[in-house]
Design a protein around this motif. Structure first.
Motif, PDB file in Angstrom:
ATOM      1  N   GLU A   1      37.132  44.639  25.279  1.00  0.00           N
ATOM      2  CA  GLU A   1      36.179  43.921  26.108  1.00  0.00           C
ATOM      3  C   GLU A   1      36.711  43.732  27.536  1.00  0.00           C
ATOM      4  OE1 GLU A   1      34.336  39.505  26.179  1.00  0.00           O
ATOM      5  OE2 GLU A   1      34.401  40.478  24.225  1.00  0.00           O
ATOM      6  N   ALA A   2      38.009  43.388  27.653  1.00  0.00           N
ATOM      7  CA  ALA A   2      38.597  43.197  28.982  1.00  0.00           C
ATOM      8  C   ALA A   2      38.599  44.506  29.770  1.00  0.00           C
ATOM      9  CB  ALA A   2      40.021  42.645  28.862  1.00  0.00           C
ATOM     10  N   TRP A   3      38.945  45.615  29.102  1.00  0.00           N
ATOM     11  CA  TRP A   3      38.909  46.930  29.761  1.00  0.00           C
ATOM     12  C   TRP A   3      37.521  47.201  30.320  1.00  0.00           C
ATOM     13  CZ3 TRP A   3      42.444  50.238  31.352  1.00  0.00           C
ATOM     14  CH2 TRP A   3      43.671  50.358  30.705  1.00  0.00           C
ATOM     15  N   ASP A   4      36.495  47.096  29.476  1.00  0.00           N
ATOM     16  CA  ASP A   4      35.123  47.413  29.893  1.00  0.00           C
ATOM     17  C   ASP A   4      34.675  46.552  31.066  1.00  0.00           C
ATOM     18  OD1 ASP A   4      34.948  49.340  27.912  1.00  0.00           O
ATOM     19  OD2 ASP A   4      33.877  48.043  26.508  1.00  0.00           O
ATOM     20  N   ALA A   5      34.882  45.248  30.949  1.00  0.00           N
ATOM     21  CA  ALA A   5      34.444  44.331  32.004  1.00  0.00           C
ATOM     22  C   ALA A   5      35.188  44.589  33.311  1.00  0.00           C
ATOM     23  CB  ALA A   5      34.639  42.884  31.554  1.00  0.00           C
ATOM     24  N   ALA A   6      36.500  44.792  33.235  1.00  0.00           N
ATOM     25  CA  ALA A   6      37.308  44.983  34.441  1.00  0.00           C
ATOM     26  C   ALA A   6      36.986  46.303  35.130  1.00  0.00           C
ATOM     27  CB  ALA A   6      38.788  44.917  34.072  1.00  0.00           C
ATOM     28  N   LEU A   7      36.892  47.386  34.356  1.00  0.00           N
ATOM     29  CA  LEU A   7      36.572  48.686  34.957  1.00  0.00           C
ATOM     30  C   LEU A   7      35.170  48.693  35.555  1.00  0.00           C
ATOM     31  CD1 LEU A   7      38.164  51.126  32.365  1.00  0.00           C
ATOM     32  CD2 LEU A   7      38.887  50.779  34.735  1.00  0.00           C
ATOM     33  N   GLU A   9      33.473  46.168  36.780  1.00  0.00           N
ATOM     34  CA  GLU A   9      33.468  45.379  38.011  1.00  0.00           C
ATOM     35  C   GLU A   9      34.147  46.133  39.156  1.00  0.00           C
ATOM     36  OE1 GLU A   9      35.091  41.113  39.632  1.00  0.00           O
ATOM     37  OE2 GLU A   9      34.669  41.311  37.490  1.00  0.00           O
ATOM     38  N   ALA A  10      35.252  46.818  38.874  1.00  0.00           N
ATOM     39  CA  ALA A  10      35.938  47.581  39.918  1.00  0.00           C
ATOM     40  C   ALA A  10      35.060  48.733  40.417  1.00  0.00           C
ATOM     41  CB  ALA A  10      37.275  48.104  39.393  1.00  0.00           C
ATOM     42  N   ARG A  11      34.362  49.405  39.521  1.00  0.00           N
ATOM     43  CA  ARG A  11      33.458  50.490  39.936  1.00  0.00           C
ATOM     44  C   ARG A  11      32.288  49.947  40.757  1.00  0.00           C
ATOM     45  NH1 ARG A  11      34.451  52.519  34.313  1.00  0.00           N
ATOM     46  NH2 ARG A  11      35.935  54.217  34.588  1.00  0.00           N
ATOM     47  N   ARG A  12      31.696  48.845  40.315  1.00  0.00           N
ATOM     48  CA  ARG A  12      30.597  48.232  41.078  1.00  0.00           C
ATOM     49  C   ARG A  12      31.062  47.792  42.460  1.00  0.00           C
ATOM     50  NH1 ARG A  12      29.740  45.402  36.368  1.00  0.00           N
ATOM     51  NH2 ARG A  12      30.475  43.508  37.347  1.00  0.00           N
ATOM     52  N   GLY A  13      32.346  47.455  42.568  1.00  0.00           N
ATOM     53  CA  GLY A  13      32.917  47.037  43.848  1.00  0.00           C
ATOM     54  C   GLY A  13      33.272  48.194  44.763  1.00  0.00           C
ATOM     55  N   GLY A  14      32.959  49.437  44.347  1.00  0.00           N
ATOM     56  CA  GLY A  14      33.188  50.596  45.197  1.00  0.00           C
ATOM     57  C   GLY A  14      34.575  51.211  45.083  1.00  0.00           C
ATOM     58  N   LEU A  49      42.471  44.463  37.860  1.00  0.00           N
ATOM     59  CA  LEU A  49      41.081  44.912  37.757  1.00  0.00           C
ATOM     60  C   LEU A  49      40.174  43.752  37.387  1.00  0.00           C
ATOM     61  CD1 LEU A  49      41.649  48.221  35.767  1.00  0.00           C
ATOM     62  CD2 LEU A  49      41.322  47.967  38.222  1.00  0.00           C
ATOM     63  N   GLY A  50      39.031  43.674  38.077  1.00  0.00           N
ATOM     64  CA  GLY A  50      38.077  42.594  37.831  1.00  0.00           C
ATOM     65  C   GLY A  50      38.603  41.286  38.396  1.00  0.00           C
ATOM     66  N   SER A  51      37.733  40.310  38.486  1.00  0.00           N
ATOM     67  CA  SER A  51      38.151  38.981  38.922  1.00  0.00           C
ATOM     68  C   SER A  51      37.664  37.966  37.907  1.00  0.00           C
ATOM     69  CB  SER A  51      37.612  38.657  40.315  1.00  0.00           C
ATOM     70  OG  SER A  51      36.209  38.549  40.286  1.00  0.00           O
ATOM     71  N   GLN A  52      38.425  36.931  37.718  1.00  0.00           N
ATOM     72  CA  GLN A  52      38.087  35.940  36.699  1.00  0.00           C
ATOM     73  C   GLN A  52      36.783  35.212  36.993  1.00  0.00           C
ATOM     74  OE1 GLN A  52      41.368  33.324  35.883  1.00  0.00           O
ATOM     75  NE2 GLN A  52      42.505  34.931  34.842  1.00  0.00           N
ATOM     76  N   GLN A 145      46.253  34.765  33.013  1.00  0.00           N
ATOM     77  CA  GLN A 145      45.983  33.391  33.458  1.00  0.00           C
ATOM     78  C   GLN A 145      45.487  33.317  34.899  1.00  0.00           C
ATOM     79  OE1 GLN A 145      46.056  30.576  31.741  1.00  0.00           O
ATOM     80  NE2 GLN A 145      46.845  31.448  29.851  1.00  0.00           N
ATOM     81  N   GLN A 146      45.820  34.314  35.728  1.00  0.00           N
ATOM     82  CA  GLN A 146      45.470  34.247  37.150  1.00  0.00           C
ATOM     83  C   GLN A 146      44.671  35.460  37.591  1.00  0.00           C
ATOM     84  OE1 GLN A 146      49.166  33.920  39.314  1.00  0.00           O
ATOM     85  NE2 GLN A 146      48.783  31.749  39.593  1.00  0.00           N
ATOM     86  N   GLU A 147      43.709  35.238  38.436  1.00  0.00           N
ATOM     87  CA  GLU A 147      43.072  36.220  39.308  1.00  0.00           C
ATOM     88  C   GLU A 147      42.167  37.247  38.646  1.00  0.00           C
ATOM     89  OE1 GLU A 147      46.685  36.093  42.579  1.00  0.00           O
ATOM     90  OE2 GLU A 147      46.617  37.713  41.128  1.00  0.00           O
ATOM     91  N   SER A 148      42.651  38.033  37.718  1.00  0.00           N
ATOM     92  CA  SER A 148      41.912  39.223  37.268  1.00  0.00           C
ATOM     93  C   SER A 148      41.443  39.126  35.820  1.00  0.00           C
ATOM     94  CB  SER A 148      42.802  40.458  37.437  1.00  0.00           C
ATOM     95  OG  SER A 148      43.989  40.284  36.718  1.00  0.00           O
ATOM     96  N   LYS A 149      40.699  40.139  35.415  1.00  0.00           N
ATOM     97  CA  LYS A 149      40.298  40.282  34.016  1.00  0.00           C
ATOM     98  C   LYS A 149      41.307  41.118  33.233  1.00  0.00           C
ATOM     99  CE  LYS A 149      35.242  39.911  34.310  1.00  0.00           C
ATOM    100  NZ  LYS A 149      35.026  39.464  35.676  1.00  0.00           N
ATOM    101  N   LEU A 150      41.996  42.032  33.943  1.00  0.00           N
ATOM    102  CA  LEU A 150      42.946  42.931  33.301  1.00  0.00           C
ATOM    103  C   LEU A 150      44.044  43.263  34.297  1.00  0.00           C
ATOM    104  CD1 LEU A 150      43.117  44.775  30.591  1.00  0.00           C
ATOM    105  CD2 LEU A 150      42.475  46.601  32.148  1.00  0.00           C
TER     106      LEU A 150
END
Length: 157
Positions: A1-7, A9-14, A49-52, A145-150
């Motif tokens: 789940e973390a992989w999917d969400a983080a990747l 979000e990073a792709r949507r962010g360009g 990758l991704g942001s919390q 705990q900080q900043e990202s999803k992955l």
């Protein structure tokens, strides 16, 4: 789940080009057999990758720092990021033919010493350690705990 969400979000962010350039490092299925690293010095860098909260940066690639893998006389395999402001340290445990489990903690800041697993739940980290190429490894930390999803800590000889 973390992989999917983080990747996603990073792709949507360009950041599709940056992700493609990382190759197997960001492919959740890229793990190779024989994941145990050889003890010694490594170059390492963190990819976040991704942001919390959905408002932070969806992709951050830091520069190279120093890591080491140590085999203790008792047979424990220890991974430690020795430089930088976020320094992981912990044990690698056999799990499957293509991965090891990492249980460790993160130290923050320059003045703080080595963090220890189970001393502070806010610093504890659990992840998967895998080989993704010749002398190329990754430590994958979902939901840090900080900043990202992955977080991915890449190690190279």
């Amino acid at each position: 789940e973390a992989w999917d969400a983080a990747l996603s979000e990073a792709r949507r962010g360009g950041h599709g080009r940056e992700l493609r350039a990382l190759g197997p490092l960001v492919d959740p299925r890229a793990a190779l057999a024989r994941p145990q690293p050889t003890p010694g010095a490594y170059r390492c860098r963190t990819i976040k990758l991704g942001s919390q909260d959905g408002r932070g940066l969806p992709y951050v690639a830091y520069g190279w720092f120093r890591c080491r893998v140590e085999l203790t006389p008792g047979g424990d395999l220890i991974l430690e990021k020795t430089t930088g402001s976020q320094r992981q340290s912990g044990n690698l445990y056999p799990d499957a033919p293509r991965r090891q489990v990492f249980l460790g903690a993160v130290a923050w800041g320059d003045r703080e010493g080595r963090a220890t697993y189970r001393r502070d739940p806010q610093r504890d980290q659990a992840g998967v350690f895998e080989r993704v190429g010749a002398n190329r490894y990754r430590l994958v930390l979902p939901w840090p705990q900080q900043e990202s999803k992955l977080d991915i800590l890449e190690l190279r000889r």
